[in-house]
Structure formats: C-alpha cells, structure tokens
Scaffold this motif. Structure first.
Motif, mmCIF file in Angstrom:
data_model
loop_
_atom_site.group_PDB
_atom_site.id
_atom_site.type_symbol
_atom_site.label_atom_id
_atom_site.label_comp_id
_atom_site.label_asym_id
_atom_site.label_seq_id
_atom_site.Cartn_x
_atom_site.Cartn_y
_atom_site.Cartn_z
ATOM 1 N N SER A 44 2.770 -0.503 -8.815
ATOM 2 C CA SER A 44 3.462 0.585 -8.028
ATOM 3 C C SER A 44 2.564 1.539 -7.319
ATOM 4 C CB SER A 44 3.909 1.386 -9.479
ATOM 5 O OG SER A 44 2.982 1.827 -10.270
ATOM 6 N N GLU B 299 1.282 0.053 -2.932
ATOM 7 C CA GLU B 299 1.676 0.537 -1.764
ATOM 8 C C GLU B 299 1.351 2.045 -1.226
ATOM 9 O OE1 GLU B 299 5.645 -1.222 -0.083
ATOM 10 O OE2 GLU B 299 5.904 -1.061 -2.284
ATOM 11 N N ALA B 300 1.478 2.709 -2.249
ATOM 12 C CA ALA B 300 1.338 4.151 -2.185
ATOM 13 C C ALA B 300 -0.208 4.413 -1.758
ATOM 14 C CB ALA B 300 1.556 4.964 -3.280
ATOM 15 N N HIS C 96 2.495 7.228 1.252
ATOM 16 C CA HIS C 96 3.988 7.462 0.905
ATOM 17 C C HIS C 96 4.587 8.928 1.610
ATOM 18 C CE1 HIS C 96 3.144 10.943 -1.752
ATOM 19 N NE2 HIS C 96 2.137 10.155 -2.312
ATOM 20 N N ALA D 53 9.037 10.590 -2.266
ATOM 21 C CA ALA D 53 9.288 8.930 -2.232
ATOM 22 C C ALA D 53 9.435 8.517 -3.676
ATOM 23 C CB ALA D 53 8.089 8.247 -1.722
ATOM 24 N N GLN E 145 2.334 -7.955 -4.362
ATOM 25 C CA GLN E 145 1.365 -7.489 -3.587
ATOM 26 C C GLN E 145 0.807 -7.952 -2.515
ATOM 27 O OE1 GLN E 145 -1.523 -5.222 -5.647
ATOM 28 N NE2 GLN E 145 0.053 -4.575 -7.361
ATOM 29 N N LYS F 58 3.086 -8.202 0.287
ATOM 30 C CA LYS F 58 3.063 -7.057 1.312
ATOM 31 C C LYS F 58 2.033 -6.823 2.271
ATOM 32 C CE LYS F 58 5.771 -4.686 -2.290
ATOM 33 N NZ LYS F 58 5.758 -3.893 -3.440
ATOM 34 N N TYR G 109 3.492 -1.194 9.579
ATOM 35 C CA TYR G 109 3.764 -1.043 7.931
ATOM 36 C C TYR G 109 4.445 0.205 7.920
ATOM 37 C CZ TYR G 109 0.204 2.414 8.657
ATOM 38 O OH TYR G 109 -0.485 3.602 8.912
ATOM 39 N N ARG H 233 5.287 3.900 5.267
ATOM 40 C CA ARG H 233 5.129 4.433 3.945
ATOM 41 C C ARG H 233 6.135 4.362 3.044
ATOM 42 N NH1 ARG H 233 2.777 10.450 6.166
ATOM 43 N NH2 ARG H 233 0.829 9.856 7.261
ATOM 44 N N VAL H 234 5.594 4.314 1.602
ATOM 45 C CA VAL H 234 6.625 4.280 0.683
ATOM 46 C C VAL H 234 7.564 5.296 0.825
ATOM 47 C CG1 VAL H 234 6.847 4.255 -1.704
ATOM 48 C CG2 VAL H 234 4.873 3.026 -1.044
ATOM 49 N N GLY H 235 8.858 5.204 1.032
ATOM 50 C CA GLY H 235 9.985 6.151 1.063
ATOM 51 C C GLY H 235 10.260 6.425 2.341
#
Length: 454
Positions: free
Chosen positions: A196, A199-200, A205, A209, A241, A244, A254, A256-258
């Motif tokens: 989790s 990515e952040a 993010h 998010a 991962q 990604k 890419y 950002r998360v959210g």
C-alpha cells in the motif's frame, strides 16, 4: 620522404588526458600538463626517474610483483596494450586508473611507450556516509572499470552482489560519474515498503487519496526528475509492485495515487539485489519482462573474500570513521592486517567494518594488534555456532564472559551501547549518528530496531 622528427614533449602535450612517455629502461622521458595536475608531480621532477617510482611508489617494475604491466608486452611485441592499475599522487593518495600503452617510434627507429591514463576514481572521490570505494585488486579494478563505462550511458543498471559488498556505494559512484551528477540521487529500500505504501512513496498521492492524506505528496520518482533513483533489493518487490514499476519504466509516465493527471519524469534507474535474480524469474517470483528492462547493463560486485589483498588499504580507510566516532586515532599493526586477510568475510565489507569497530573498542593506546583481531574473530565464530544451536541465555553469557577482552553480552552488546551513546551525543539526530558510524541511515534504522533503541 624523409622521416619526420617529433619532439617527445610536444607529443605528450598533444593529449588532454594524462600522458607519459617511457623508454625501454622504464625511464620517464616526458609527461603532459594533465599528468602534472592529476598526480601532483612536475615534468622536471619526473623526467629521468623510473615510471614505477613516479606512478606506483615501487622500488621495482610492477610485473616483478605480479601486477599487470603493459611495459613488457609493448617492448616485446610492439603492440598496444591496456590494463587496470593503481597510481599514487605526490601525497601518496591512491587513484584507480585504466592504462593504455601505445608504441611510439622515433626517427632513429627507437621504440618508446606512450601511456594514456584514464582515471576511474581519485583520492577526492566523494564519501557517502564516511565511506568510499577502495581497492587495488584485479576483481575490484575490473568492477570499477565497468561502473565507469556504464555511468556514461542512460540505460538502467542492475548491481548484483552479496550483502555487504557495497551496492549502494556503487550506485552513488555511477550517479556521480554520470551526466546526471548535479541532479538528485534518491533511494528506495524495497524491503521496507508495504504494497500500500509503495505507490504513495514512489509516485506520490493526491489530496484525499486515502484516509489521513490531508495534502498532496510528491513521490520519489518525481523528486528524482533529471537524476537517479536507486532501488535497493529490487528482488524483494511483490509481483503487484513489479507490474507498476514496469509500467513507468516502459512509458516514463505515472499517476499519483488518487490523481487523474498523467505525469512524466526523466529518471535513470539503478537497481541492486543480493539474489540470483534470474533464478527468481525461473521460479515465477520476478517478472521476466521487468528483469530485461532493469538488467540492460549488469554488474557483479566481487565478494571481499575474492579480493583479500585489498584489506591492507581498505581496513585503514574504514578505520577513519571509527576513529572519528570514538574521538581517538586508531591504526592496525602489520600483523593485524595479515590476520584479517585470513578470514573469509561472509558479511563482506560491512562485516570487516564491524570487526574493526569492535576491535577498536577493545584496543588501548590506539594500536589494534593481531591478538585483539583474533579475539574478535573467535567471538564471531562462536556467535555463528550459537545461531545453529539451542543454547540457554545463561550458557551464552558464560561463553562470552570466558573470552578475554569481551564482557557483557558480546559484540552486539558493545555495538548497542556505542550506538546509544552516539544517539545521546547527537541529540537523537539519526543522520549524524549514521555518518559517525560510517553506515547508511537505512542500516542504522535496522540496528535500532534490532537493539530496541527506537
């Protein structure tokens, strides 16, 4: 046509890189301004002296001590020859170099050697947390030569080597010798990021998010734009991962998360692993397409047991940060260095550094002798035996207490107390403590966790 006579000094001066002209009897005939500047010796002082005295501080030709030397090959065969070497400047500081010897013919038919010197690393190489890459052995110099070459490229690099071989230092070296040297160098420790958080941390993010994300966060990929992103222990990444990471490596894009905005970043990737990564591919634990993407240029870092001759210069260099952290100058006796050469170092350079630290804590007067080194190595051997036995705490304490010069709970106890003292000295500033110990902050965090010093 009459033969053209060219002044040897003019020929040397025509080169931008360090260049020296040597005769059959090893005498220096001319050096250029680049040689003078790099190695701190003037043309007047060098001319007429043996090359092995000027460049290597030796009293005899290099090949007589078993080192690679292009002199003999060139004068016997008359062909260009190249080898990796160690040169010393006027202050006796070491530089790793590649030497290329060219045959030169005088108008009288006399054969001379023109030696072009390409510096791989110098004495002013920037230290990372008090550490730098040091060595003179053939495996080490070959590795340095590879790193110098790949530094000039833009493709991803995969560094493979056992734990403690200096993969992070190697990544720094590649970055600092590349065209990106003035841009950021950032590290991702793939062993500590949960799925989790990956990515952040790497991509950032957007606001809101996930629960608790009050503001926006810039990811490491974005922060490293124009520079280098080092993925340490990339083989530990879960498959989700890996997918990604592959996507951003293939496209350079890419989100950002959210976030909804597609972003771009110009980042060079350097990865490191202590695994046999292709075996992980065969076992289905690592994506084959990602492997080919990150292993465009692959370099294997030699284990310390493969370059034990380096210990005589590596160990004193590692003692520098130890002396600084303990506010006392330490040095190794010749007998201590010879004893260190007989050990096989399963923990590589990191283990050598720990051995020197423990030895310093048990040496009075600043001299570390072979008796202290022997005691520390015996303690390590017993520690490893205990890892494979079911022994009580009491018996381990009794074993440790019976060893001369070692008290308390052994090596880990000494290290824990020293780190605790440094934390107090530096007011819990972990960056300063890591620098004092000559280790990375990530390594310090692991030690804090191990010794419950958080």
């Amino acid at each position: 046509m009459a033969p053209v006579s060219i002044d040897l000094q003019s020929l040397a001066d025509s080169h931008e890189q360090p260049f020296v002209i040597i005769d059959r009897d090893y005498r220096v005939l001319a050096i250029n301004a680049a040689y003078e500047k790099t190695f701190g010796v003037s043309n007047d002082d060098a001319v007429g002296l043996p090359c092995y005295k000027i460049s290597h501080n030796n009293d005899a030709p290099c090949h007589e001590s078993g080192e690679d030397c292009p002199h003999a090959n060139l004068f016997e065969i008359g062909k260009t020859d190249s080898c990796l070497h160690v040169h010393f400047d006027a202050d006796h500081r070491m530089c790793q170099v590649r030497v290329t010897a060219h045959p030169l013919r005088g108008s009288n038919g006399e054969l001379y050697m023109g030696e072009l010197i390409q510096q791989l690393s110098g004495p002013d190489e920037r230290r990372i947390n008090g550490r730098r890459m040091v060595g003179k052995s053939t495996p080490f110099l070959a590795c340095m030569d590879q790193m110098k070459m790949v530094a000039a490229a833009q493709a991803p690099v995969l560094l493979q080597g056992e734990t403690g071989t200096g993969k992070e230092l190697a990544a720094h070296f590649i970055h600092s010798n590349s065209m990106r040297r003035e841009q950021p160098f950032l590290t991702v420790d793939c062993t500590v990021l949960t799925e989790s958080l990956f990515e952040a941390e790497v991509f950032g993010h957007a606001r809101g998010a996930f629960t608790g994300s009050v503001g926006e966060r810039t990811g490491l990929f974005e922060q490293a734009d124009g520079g280098t992103l080092f993925l340490d222990e990339v083989g530990e990444l879960p498959l989700s991962q890996q997918a990604k990471l592959l996507r951003v490596l293939e496209t350079g894009q890419y989100r950002r998360v959210g976030g909804k905005k597609t972003r771009n970043a110009d980042v060079r990737i350097v990865c490191a692993t202590n695994r046999h990564l292709w075996e992980s591919v065969s076992a289905g634990q690592f994506r084959e397409d990602l492997y080919y993407r990150i292993a465009c240029l692959s370099i294997r870092l030699p284990a310390l047991r493969e370059r034990l001759d380096d210990i005589e210069i590596l160990a004193p260099d590692l003692l520098g940060p130890v002396s600084q952290s303990m506010n006392q100058k330490f040095k190794l006796t010749l007998a201590a260095i010879e004893r260190l050469k007989l050990y096989d170092y399963p923990g590589n350079v990191r283990e050598l550094r720990n051995i020197l630290f423990i030895a310093a804590t048990h040496s009075s007067g600043g001299d570390i002798d072979n008796v202290v080194i022997e005691t520390v190595l015996q303690q390590l051997a017993h520690g490893r035996q205990h890892q494979h036995q079911e022994a009580t705490v009491e018996s381990r304490q009794a074993e440790t207490a019976s060893r001369p010069g070692m008290t308390g709970n052994g090596l880990h106890d000494v290290e824990a107390k020293h780190i605790s003292a440094l934390l107090q000295q530096h007011h819990d500033n972990r960056k300063q403590v890591a620098a004092a110990l000559g280790i990375s902050e990530r390594t310090l965090y692991r030690k804090l966790k191990r010794y419950n010093l958080n």
